[in-house]
Design a protein around this motif. Structure first.
Motif, PDB file in Angstrom:
ATOM      1  N   TRP A 282       0.808  -0.975  -0.217  1.00 49.15           N
ATOM      2  CA  TRP A 282       0.051  -0.013  -0.034  1.00 49.15           C
ATOM      3  C   TRP A 282       0.908   0.990  -0.086  1.00 49.15           C
ATOM      4  O   TRP A 282       0.496   2.521  -0.227  1.00 49.15           O
ATOM      5  N   HIS A 283       2.153   1.302   0.195  1.00 50.29           N
ATOM      6  CA  HIS A 283       3.013   2.323   0.335  1.00 50.29           C
ATOM      7  C   HIS A 283       3.313   2.787  -1.152  1.00 50.29           C
ATOM      8  O   HIS A 283       3.875   3.759  -1.545  1.00 50.29           O
ATOM      9  N   PHE A 284       2.794   1.848  -2.206  1.00 51.97           N
ATOM     10  CA  PHE A 284       2.892   2.341  -3.613  1.00 51.97           C
ATOM     11  C   PHE A 284       1.697   2.955  -4.082  1.00 51.97           C
ATOM     12  O   PHE A 284       1.690   3.299  -5.301  1.00 51.97           O
ATOM     13  N   VAL A 285       0.688   3.032  -3.363  1.00 54.76           N
ATOM     14  CA  VAL A 285      -0.376   3.919  -3.570  1.00 54.76           C
ATOM     15  C   VAL A 285      -0.116   5.575  -3.066  1.00 54.76           C
ATOM     16  O   VAL A 285       0.112   5.639  -1.987  1.00 54.76           O
ATOM     17  N   GLU A 286      -0.130   6.449  -4.009  1.00 51.30           N
ATOM     18  CA  GLU A 286       0.497   7.793  -3.873  1.00 51.30           C
ATOM     19  C   GLU A 286      -0.807   8.522  -3.142  1.00 51.30           C
ATOM     20  O   GLU A 286      -1.681   8.394  -3.353  1.00 51.30           O
ATOM     21  N   ASP A 287      -0.289   9.571  -2.349  1.00 49.75           N
ATOM     22  CA  ASP A 287      -1.286  10.378  -1.527  1.00 49.75           C
ATOM     23  C   ASP A 287      -2.344  10.849  -2.890  1.00 49.75           C
ATOM     24  O   ASP A 287      -3.389  11.076  -2.436  1.00 49.75           O
ATOM     25  N   LYS A 288      -1.861  11.233  -3.859  1.00 47.71           N
ATOM     26  CA  LYS A 288      -2.924  11.850  -4.883  1.00 47.71           C
ATOM     27  C   LYS A 288      -3.953  10.858  -5.467  1.00 47.71           C
ATOM     28  O   LYS A 288      -4.893  11.330  -5.975  1.00 47.71           O
ATOM     29  N   GLN A 289      -3.614   9.693  -5.072  1.00 47.63           N
ATOM     30  CA  GLN A 289      -4.647   8.544  -5.582  1.00 47.63           C
ATOM     31  C   GLN A 289      -5.629   7.995  -4.296  1.00 47.63           C
ATOM     32  O   GLN A 289      -6.409   7.384  -4.500  1.00 47.63           O
ATOM     33  N   ASP A 290      -5.538   9.086  -3.107  1.00 40.83           N
ATOM     34  CA  ASP A 290      -6.345   8.962  -2.127  1.00 40.83           C
ATOM     35  C   ASP A 290      -6.321   7.514  -1.375  1.00 40.83           C
ATOM     36  O   ASP A 290      -7.396   6.996  -1.753  1.00 40.83           O
ATOM     37  N   PRO A 291      -5.359   6.960  -1.028  1.00 36.53           N
ATOM     38  CA  PRO A 291      -5.156   5.583  -0.428  1.00 36.53           C
ATOM     39  C   PRO A 291      -6.360   5.364   0.648  1.00 36.53           C
ATOM     40  O   PRO A 291      -6.830   4.151   0.608  1.00 36.53           O
ATOM     41  N   LYS A 292      -6.583   6.408   1.568  1.00 36.12           N
ATOM     42  CA  LYS A 292      -7.438   6.101   2.449  1.00 36.12           C
ATOM     43  C   LYS A 292      -9.025   5.983   1.765  1.00 36.12           C
ATOM     44  O   LYS A 292      -9.557   5.078   2.219  1.00 36.12           O
ATOM     45  N   GLY A 293      -9.374   6.863   0.871  1.00 33.80           N
ATOM     46  CA  GLY A 293     -10.602   6.784   0.174  1.00 33.80           C
ATOM     47  C   GLY A 293     -10.958   5.330  -0.359  1.00 33.80           C
ATOM     48  O   GLY A 293     -11.823   4.822  -0.663  1.00 33.80           O
ATOM     49  N   VAL A 294      -9.677   4.998  -1.041  1.00 36.25           N
ATOM     50  CA  VAL A 294      -9.585   3.651  -1.999  1.00 36.25           C
ATOM     51  C   VAL A 294     -10.146   2.511  -0.830  1.00 36.25           C
ATOM     52  O   VAL A 294     -11.066   1.421  -1.078  1.00 36.25           O
ATOM     53  N   LEU A 295      -9.411   2.467   0.287  1.00 36.61           N
ATOM     54  CA  LEU A 295      -9.621   1.474   1.264  1.00 36.61           C
ATOM     55  C   LEU A 295     -11.217   1.556   1.687  1.00 36.61           C
ATOM     56  O   LEU A 295     -11.803   0.463   1.942  1.00 36.61           O
TER      57      LEU A 295
ATOM     58  N   TYR B 208      14.283   3.564  -5.844  1.00 34.91           N
ATOM     59  CA  TYR B 208      13.097   3.087  -6.413  1.00 34.91           C
ATOM     60  C   TYR B 208      12.980   4.130  -7.756  1.00 34.91           C
ATOM     61  O   TYR B 208      12.295   3.667  -8.767  1.00 34.91           O
ATOM     62  N   GLN B 209      13.249   5.263  -7.590  1.00 35.85           N
ATOM     63  CA  GLN B 209      13.025   6.175  -8.604  1.00 35.85           C
ATOM     64  C   GLN B 209      13.507   6.100  -9.822  1.00 35.85           C
ATOM     65  O   GLN B 209      13.055   6.680 -10.931  1.00 35.85           O
ATOM     66  N   SER B 210      14.610   5.268  -9.870  1.00 33.45           N
ATOM     67  CA  SER B 210      15.404   4.823 -11.088  1.00 33.45           C
ATOM     68  C   SER B 210      14.776   3.665 -11.982  1.00 33.45           C
ATOM     69  O   SER B 210      14.637   3.425 -13.126  1.00 33.45           O
ATOM     70  N   VAL B 211      13.517   3.032 -11.261  1.00 35.51           N
ATOM     71  CA  VAL B 211      12.913   2.019 -11.992  1.00 35.51           C
ATOM     72  C   VAL B 211      11.481   1.893 -11.823  1.00 35.51           C
ATOM     73  O   VAL B 211      10.887   1.219 -12.800  1.00 35.51           O
ATOM     74  N   MET B 212      10.872   2.689 -11.044  1.00 33.68           N
ATOM     75  CA  MET B 212       9.466   2.607 -10.915  1.00 33.68           C
ATOM     76  C   MET B 212       9.004   3.863 -10.159  1.00 33.68           C
ATOM     77  O   MET B 212       9.927   4.658  -9.764  1.00 33.68           O
ATOM     78  N   LYS B 213       7.683   4.204  -9.932  1.00 33.23           N
ATOM     79  CA  LYS B 213       7.246   5.114  -9.094  1.00 33.23           C
ATOM     80  C   LYS B 213       7.650   4.989  -7.744  1.00 33.23           C
ATOM     81  O   LYS B 213       7.992   4.029  -7.206  1.00 33.23           O
ATOM     82  N   ASN B 214       7.603   6.156  -6.993  1.00 25.35           N
ATOM     83  CA  ASN B 214       8.603   6.194  -5.676  1.00 25.35           C
ATOM     84  C   ASN B 214       7.210   5.871  -4.525  1.00 25.35           C
ATOM     85  O   ASN B 214       6.197   6.076  -4.648  1.00 25.35           O
ATOM     86  N   PRO B 215       7.859   4.653  -3.860  1.00 24.36           N
ATOM     87  CA  PRO B 215       6.798   4.473  -2.714  1.00 24.36           C
ATOM     88  C   PRO B 215       6.614   5.762  -1.594  1.00 24.36           C
ATOM     89  O   PRO B 215       7.746   6.434  -1.773  1.00 24.36           O
ATOM     90  N   SER B 216       5.741   5.549  -1.054  1.00 25.27           N
ATOM     91  CA  SER B 216       5.358   6.567  -0.034  1.00 25.27           C
ATOM     92  C   SER B 216       5.490   5.854   1.479  1.00 25.27           C
ATOM     93  O   SER B 216       4.490   5.559   1.902  1.00 25.27           O
ATOM     94  N   PRO B 217       6.623   5.623   1.960  1.00 26.61           N
ATOM     95  CA  PRO B 217       6.398   5.210   3.476  1.00 26.61           C
ATOM     96  C   PRO B 217       5.855   6.240   4.241  1.00 26.61           C
ATOM     97  O   PRO B 217       5.719   7.584   3.945  1.00 26.61           O
ATOM     98  N   ARG B 218       4.934   5.974   5.447  1.00 28.59           N
ATOM     99  CA  ARG B 218       4.127   6.716   6.104  1.00 28.59           C
ATOM    100  C   ARG B 218       4.260   6.448   7.698  1.00 28.59           C
ATOM    101  O   ARG B 218       4.920   5.592   8.172  1.00 28.59           O
ATOM    102  N   THR B 219       3.869   7.414   8.438  1.00 26.04           N
ATOM    103  CA  THR B 219       3.959   7.526   9.807  1.00 26.04           C
ATOM    104  C   THR B 219       2.785   6.479  10.267  1.00 26.04           C
ATOM    105  O   THR B 219       1.838   6.048   9.625  1.00 26.04           O
ATOM    106  N   ARG B 220       2.765   6.111  11.496  1.00 28.36           N
ATOM    107  CA  ARG B 220       1.841   5.202  12.279  1.00 28.36           C
ATOM    108  C   ARG B 220       0.424   6.097  12.272  1.00 28.36           C
ATOM    109  O   ARG B 220      -0.652   5.329  11.886  1.00 28.36           O
ATOM    110  N   GLU B 221       0.307   7.206  12.596  1.00 31.80           N
ATOM    111  CA  GLU B 221      -0.790   7.920  12.455  1.00 31.80           C
ATOM    112  C   GLU B 221      -1.520   7.976  10.990  1.00 31.80           C
ATOM    113  O   GLU B 221      -2.676   7.853  10.903  1.00 31.80           O
TER     114      GLU B 221
END
Length: 286
Positions: free
Chosen positions: A178-191, A226-239
């Motif tokens: 799920w860290h490969f779902v970018e913020d602009k894709q609304d990961p919370k809304g998708v779930l 990862y930027q050299s081979v694919m879209k950048n993952p988005s590691p996130r905080t616990r919150e």
């Protein structure tokens, strides 16, 4: 670099398995990098090729514990699956699955109940073909080509509709994905869209890279590769990860580093903070 966790360190070519090449689907390009096959390589599997191994070795040069971290991800899955199967769940929708090797969801489920239904979802056509090749003798498991961030497309996919009955409990799993779902894709809304179709007694199982803690700079270094081979993952905080569980009751012990989640032995959780992935399991709220 020493193993910060003091356990389960696996690095070096001596642990690399010989790849399998027999009878592969024709659309698998062995000269193109695949993150699905990268994970297989790091886990010591045989379903990977030269570009995957080359990139994997670059990552291991930055984070020598990379193999161990992904192994911890699989160990977490095994513990979570025990909880899900004991709760009577027999349907599993795995998002961003990659290639289901190395004791993955269908193997764990079918060891308890061969009739359990499992669908893997990935947006990489060769990975899906490779997955269906692996699952060719498993009538209760299949792989669907779809972007996990496009819930409507996933839920309407023929493989999903033929195997999964959303009138019964389903476990949605998203492991190191799920860290490969970018913020602009609304990961919370998708779930939330997935949650709306789930029956009572359903679950969400999530493991996710984090920038919390002392390993934050290291995670950013891995992220930059990862930027050299694919879209950048988005590691996130616990919150931020907690927000993904809206509508679910998070089971004890909450959102914690993978080794600290219901360890089989207390010593398995030592130095858990050095494994920069969180894991959590949530049950759909009544």
């Amino acid at each position: 670099m020493t193993d910060r966790t003091g356990a389960h360190r696996v690095t070096g070519a001596a642990h690399e398995a010989e790849p399998l090449f027999d009878d592969l689907p024709p659309n698998i390009d062995t000269d193109v990098f695949s993150v699905a096959r990268l994970y297989d390589f790091l886990l010591g599997g045989k379903h990977n090729f030269a570009p995957d191994r080359e990139f994997g070795r670059r990552l291991l040069a930055i984070e020598p514990n990379g193999r161990m971290i992904l192994q911890q991800n699989r160990l977490w899955l095994a513990r979570a699956m025990r909880v899900l199967l004991a709760a009577g769940v027999r349907q599993f929708l795995d998002l961003g699955s990659g290639i289901p090797t190395q004791h993955y969801v269908h193997e764990l489920a079918h060891a308890v109940d061969p009739g359990a239904k499992v669908v893997y979802v990935d947006n990489d056509p060769p990975a899906v073909s490779h997955s269906n090749y692996i699952l060719r003798d498993s009538p209760n498991a299949g792989a669907a080509h779809a972007d996990m961030a496009e819930s409507e497309r996933v839920l309407a996919h023929p493989t999903v509709t033929s195997l999964i009955d959303f009138g019964q409990p389903v476990a949605i799993t998203a492991l190191a994905a799920w860290h490969f779902v970018e913020d602009k894709q609304d990961p919370k809304g998708v779930l939330a869209e997935y949650r709306r179709v789930l029956a009572p007694g359903s679950y969400l199982a999530l493991t996710h890279a984090t920038i919390d803690g002392a390993t934050g700079d290291l995670v950013r270094d891995v992220q930059s590769q990862y930027q050299s081979v694919m879209k950048n993952p988005s590691p996130r905080t616990r919150e931020q990860i907690a927000d993904f569980f809206e509508g679910f009751d998070i089971l004890d012990p909450g959102i914690v580093n993978l080794p600290a989640w219901r360890p089989d032995k207390p010593q398995d959780a030592e130095n858990a903070q050095d494994v920069w992935f969180y894991g959590a399991l949530g049950r759909l709220a009544a």
